[in-house]
Design a protein around this motif. Structure first.
Motif, PDB file in Angstrom:
ATOM      1  N   ALA A  48      -3.123 -38.827  23.517  1.00  0.00           N
ATOM      2  CA  ALA A  48      -3.170 -37.601  24.304  1.00  0.00           C
ATOM      3  C   ALA A  48      -3.287 -36.431  23.338  1.00  0.00           C
ATOM      4  N   GLN A  49      -3.986 -35.402  23.756  1.00  0.00           N
ATOM      5  CA  GLN A  49      -4.131 -34.223  22.921  1.00  0.00           C
ATOM      6  C   GLN A  49      -4.093 -32.994  23.797  1.00  0.00           C
ATOM      7  N   ASN A  50      -3.412 -31.955  23.317  1.00  0.00           N
ATOM      8  CA  ASN A  50      -3.301 -30.695  24.028  1.00  0.00           C
ATOM      9  C   ASN A  50      -3.624 -29.587  23.035  1.00  0.00           C
ATOM     10  N   ASP A  51      -4.673 -28.822  23.300  1.00  0.00           N
ATOM     11  CA  ASP A  51      -5.055 -27.702  22.449  1.00  0.00           C
ATOM     12  C   ASP A  51      -4.679 -26.404  23.146  1.00  0.00           C
ATOM     13  N   ILE A  52      -4.002 -25.526  22.408  1.00  0.00           N
ATOM     14  CA  ILE A  52      -3.517 -24.263  22.953  1.00  0.00           C
ATOM     15  C   ILE A  52      -3.970 -23.139  22.024  1.00  0.00           C
ATOM     16  N   PRO A  53      -4.436 -22.020  22.557  1.00  0.00           N
ATOM     17  CA  PRO A  53      -4.761 -20.891  21.689  1.00  0.00           C
ATOM     18  C   PRO A  53      -3.483 -20.367  21.006  1.00  0.00           C
ATOM     19  N   LEU A  54      -3.568 -20.145  19.718  1.00  0.00           N
ATOM     20  CA  LEU A  54      -2.415 -19.648  18.970  1.00  0.00           C
ATOM     21  C   LEU A  54      -1.955 -18.299  19.504  1.00  0.00           C
ATOM     22  N   SER A  55      -2.890 -17.514  19.983  1.00  0.00           N
ATOM     23  CA  SER A  55      -2.560 -16.185  20.514  1.00  0.00           C
ATOM     24  C   SER A  55      -1.732 -16.259  21.796  1.00  0.00           C
ATOM     25  N   ALA A  56      -1.692 -17.415  22.459  1.00  0.00           N
ATOM     26  CA  ALA A  56      -0.938 -17.570  23.706  1.00  0.00           C
ATOM     27  C   ALA A  56       0.513 -17.965  23.469  1.00  0.00           C
ATOM     28  N   VAL A  57       0.857 -18.276  22.198  1.00  0.00           N
ATOM     29  CA  VAL A  57       2.204 -18.740  21.876  1.00  0.00           C
ATOM     30  C   VAL A  57       3.097 -17.547  21.514  1.00  0.00           C
ATOM     31  N   GLN A  58       4.238 -17.470  22.196  1.00  0.00           N
ATOM     32  CA  GLN A  58       5.208 -16.421  21.886  1.00  0.00           C
ATOM     33  C   GLN A  58       6.121 -16.871  20.755  1.00  0.00           C
ATOM     34  N   CYS A  59       6.779 -18.011  20.943  1.00  0.00           N
ATOM     35  CA  CYS A  59       7.704 -18.533  19.938  1.00  0.00           C
ATOM     36  C   CYS A  59       8.069 -19.976  20.287  1.00  0.00           C
ATOM     37  N   ALA A  60       8.818 -20.601  19.399  1.00  0.00           N
ATOM     38  CA  ALA A  60       9.346 -21.940  19.673  1.00  0.00           C
ATOM     39  C   ALA A  60      10.762 -21.795  20.200  1.00  0.00           C
ATOM     40  N   THR A  61      11.143 -22.718  21.047  1.00  0.00           N
ATOM     41  CA  THR A  61      12.477 -22.698  21.635  1.00  0.00           C
ATOM     42  C   THR A  61      12.956 -24.135  21.825  1.00  0.00           C
ATOM     43  N   ILE A  62      14.211 -24.285  22.151  1.00  0.00           N
ATOM     44  CA  ILE A  62      14.773 -25.616  22.385  1.00  0.00           C
ATOM     45  C   ILE A  62      14.967 -25.809  23.881  1.00  0.00           C
ATOM     46  N   GLU A  63      14.389 -26.882  24.398  1.00  0.00           N
ATOM     47  CA  GLU A  63      14.628 -27.276  25.783  1.00  0.00           C
ATOM     48  C   GLU A  63      15.818 -28.209  25.809  1.00  0.00           C
ATOM     49  N   THR A  64      16.673 -28.052  26.809  1.00  0.00           N
ATOM     50  CA  THR A  64      17.814 -28.950  26.945  1.00  0.00           C
ATOM     51  C   THR A  64      17.746 -29.656  28.294  1.00  0.00           C
ATOM     52  N   SER A  65      18.282 -30.844  28.299  1.00  0.00           N
ATOM     53  CA  SER A  65      18.404 -31.612  29.531  1.00  0.00           C
ATOM     54  C   SER A  65      19.854 -32.060  29.622  1.00  0.00           C
ATOM     55  N   ILE A  66      20.484 -31.759  30.732  1.00  0.00           N
ATOM     56  CA  ILE A  66      21.891 -32.119  30.919  1.00  0.00           C
ATOM     57  C   ILE A  66      21.985 -33.142  32.035  1.00  0.00           C
ATOM     58  N   SER A  67      22.619 -34.265  31.721  1.00  0.00           N
ATOM     59  CA  SER A  67      22.807 -35.296  32.745  1.00  0.00           C
ATOM     60  C   SER A  67      24.292 -35.587  32.883  1.00  0.00           C
ATOM     61  N   LYS A  68      24.684 -35.832  34.112  1.00  0.00           N
ATOM     62  CA  LYS A  68      26.078 -36.150  34.399  1.00  0.00           C
ATOM     63  C   LYS A  68      26.140 -37.543  35.009  1.00  0.00           C
ATOM     64  N   THR A  69      27.063 -38.343  34.501  1.00  0.00           N
ATOM     65  CA  THR A  69      27.246 -39.690  35.028  1.00  0.00           C
ATOM     66  C   THR A  69      28.716 -39.918  35.340  1.00  0.00           C
ATOM     67  N   GLN A  70      28.948 -40.725  36.355  1.00  0.00           N
ATOM     68  CA  GLN A  70      30.308 -41.090  36.723  1.00  0.00           C
ATOM     69  C   GLN A  70      30.725 -42.286  35.870  1.00  0.00           C
ATOM     70  N   VAL A  71      31.874 -42.172  35.233  1.00  0.00           N
ATOM     71  CA  VAL A  71      32.377 -43.231  34.364  1.00  0.00           C
ATOM     72  C   VAL A  71      33.755 -43.651  34.864  1.00  0.00           C
ATOM     73  N   GLU A  72      33.961 -44.963  34.912  1.00  0.00           N
ATOM     74  CA  GLU A  72      35.256 -45.505  35.322  1.00  0.00           C
ATOM     75  C   GLU A  72      36.285 -45.194  34.234  1.00  0.00           C
ATOM     76  N   LYS A  73      37.459 -44.686  34.641  1.00  0.00           N
ATOM     77  CA  LYS A  73      38.520 -44.402  33.664  1.00  0.00           C
ATOM     78  C   LYS A  73      39.054 -45.698  33.075  1.00  0.00           C
ATOM     79  N   LYS A  74      39.519 -45.637  31.830  1.00  0.00           N
ATOM     80  CA  LYS A  74      40.028 -46.829  31.154  1.00  0.00           C
ATOM     81  C   LYS A  74      41.214 -47.437  31.891  1.00  0.00           C
ATOM     82  N   SER A  75      42.003 -46.598  32.523  1.00  0.00           N
ATOM     83  CA  SER A  75      43.171 -47.107  33.240  1.00  0.00           C
ATOM     84  C   SER A  75      42.774 -47.832  34.523  1.00  0.00           C
ATOM     85  N   GLY A  76      41.485 -47.658  34.920  1.00  0.00           N
ATOM     86  CA  GLY A  76      41.022 -48.327  36.135  1.00  0.00           C
ATOM     87  C   GLY A  76      41.305 -47.530  37.391  1.00  0.00           C
TER      88      GLY A  76
END
Length: 173
Positions: A91-119
């Motif tokens: 796959a290839q994606n070409d972008i004009p350099l003039s269209a780029v503002q800056c680099a940033t970090i994307e985050t993804s947050i996931s929540k999962t239910q976990v059984e407690k050790k005590s049960g």
């Protein structure tokens, strides 16, 4: 991502997950060894089932995570070229350099239910993952990811974002 070239005219970054690719190959070879032993003991159908399931898992991991990615920022071409190669295509994606503002970090947050050790009851576990992306100048434009897969360690994303932003800051100089 690793910096391959950093000059005032060009910045090239790449991600080559050799360790993961070799790990998948080793896992497949272990599966083949187990299958040969199972078949040698007379369990042909079990061996075939193990081979099919193991192969599917190895292919799935390869498809999802083993990608060779590189990003090329070029002042002479006035472009950013994002390329990705895997066992299943390019796959290839070409972008004009003039269209780029800056680099940033994307985050993804996931929540999962976990059984407690005590049960007794459950607790919620939150996991945050990170990947470097480009923020575009056009309002409402989607961020353009530099890599396909998020990482649970934010250090590689921070290093990539810092390198890109330092290089972009020089384009106006």
């Amino acid at each position: 991502m690793k910096i391959v070239t950093k000059t005032p005219e060009e910045l090239i970054l790449e991600s080559r997950p050799w360790g993961l690719g070799i790990g998948v190959i080793v896992a497949f070879l272990v599966i083949v060894f187990v299958v040969m032993n199972v078949i040698a003991q007379g369990n042909v159908m079990a061996g075939i089932a193990i081979l099919l399931i193991g192969s599917a898992v190895c292919l799935g991991i390869s498809w999802a995570f083993v990608r060779f990615e590189d990003v090329r920022f070029s002042k002479p071409d006035g472009a950013v070229q994002i390329r990705s190669r895997s066992l299943f295509g390019k796959a290839q994606n070409d972008i004009p350099l003039s269209a780029v503002q800056c680099a940033t970090i994307e985050t993804s947050i996931s929540k999962t239910q976990v059984e407690k050790k005590s049960g007794h009851g459950r607790t919620t576990k939150t996991t945050t993952t990170y990947r470097p992306s480009l923020l575009m100048l056009e309002k409402g434009a989607a961020k353009v990811p530099l890599v396909a897969v998020y990482n649970s360690n934010d250090k590689p994303a921070k290093e990539t974002v810092n390198a890109v932003n330092q290089w972009l800051a020089q384009r106006s100089a």
